[in-house]
Design an enzyme around this catalytic site. Structure first.
Site, mmCIF file in Angstrom:
data_model
loop_
_atom_site.group_PDB
_atom_site.id
_atom_site.type_symbol
_atom_site.label_atom_id
_atom_site.label_comp_id
_atom_site.label_asym_id
_atom_site.label_seq_id
_atom_site.Cartn_x
_atom_site.Cartn_y
_atom_site.Cartn_z
ATOM 1 N N GLY A 164 1.848 -40.790 19.611
ATOM 2 C CA GLY A 164 1.725 -40.812 18.153
ATOM 3 C C GLY A 164 0.520 -40.001 17.727
ATOM 4 N N SER B 11 0.143 -36.806 23.188
ATOM 5 C CA SER B 11 1.274 -36.142 23.859
ATOM 6 C C SER B 11 2.268 -35.590 22.840
ATOM 7 C CB SER B 11 1.951 -37.090 24.854
ATOM 8 O OG SER B 11 2.209 -38.363 24.320
#
Length: 200
Positions: free
Chosen positions: A34, A108
């Site tokens: 996130g 990520s």
């Protein structure tokens, strides 16, 4: 690149399944993804505490913490971010092989990087958790003051500002931190683990 022709995998006599049996629970990666400020680290910290109290063997890998050691040689270019996630994927895989429920909290931002980690793992061992919050909500929280610096041009390539975040298409779990409290978020994840037979 190293020539791998003379390298052979050496099998042991204690397997992942042996370690899981000893620990009395399955192992997997809980992969929190996130935007910065969405709540990944906060939720993973509280979840780990709860899992410890229940009796799970856990370890938490956090983006900032890892960059203090293992990945301190990496910057934030797209190529270096790819390598950051590749290394974390390999470390997480080792943790899972050790029978540990591993909590990996990293922005990520790229789907391909997350998919590459998923493909390292056996079925059911990569649990993608999208910690979902709008850029507006994350920027209003801005716990580290990073959005402000990015808006001022002091940080380049910042995810959500001048570098993209590619949200998961079909994560195992979605946590909307604009509507759920931290405790509710933890309970949602625990319910998933219970429903998928992680509890002995």
């Amino acid at each position: 690149m190293m020539d791998n022709k003379n390298i052979t995998w050496h099998e042991g006599k204690v397997t992942k399944q042996h370690r899981q049996a000893l620990n009395r629970h399955k192992s997997a990666i809980l992969w929190f993804t996130g935007l910065s400020g969405s709540g990944k680290s906060t939720i993973s910290v509280e979840l780990e505490k709860k899992l410890y109290e229940i009796g799970f063997k856990t370890y938490r890998l956090d983006g900032d913490n890892i960059r203090h050691g293992l990945n301190k040689d990496l910057g934030f270019s797209e190529k270096e971010r790819n390598e950051n996630i590749r290394r974390i994927g390999e470390v997480s895989k080792l943790m899972v092989d050790a029978g540990i429920l591993t909590l990996s909290a990293f922005i990520s931002p790229f789907k391909l990087d997350r998919q590459s980690v998923r493909e390292m793992m056996d079925d059911g061992e990569f649990i993608e958790i999208h910690v979902d919050a709008s850029i507006e909500a994350c920027e209003s929280r801005d716990p580290k003051g990073l959005y402000k610096k990015a808006r001022e041009g002091k940080i380049k390539g910042f995810t959500g500002i001048d570098s993209p975040y590619e949200a998961p298409d079909s994560p195992e779990i979605v946590i909307d931190t604009e509507s759920l409290t931290v405790d509710e978020s933890v309970e949602t994840i625990l319910a998933y683990l219970h429903d998928h037979d992680f509890f002995s």
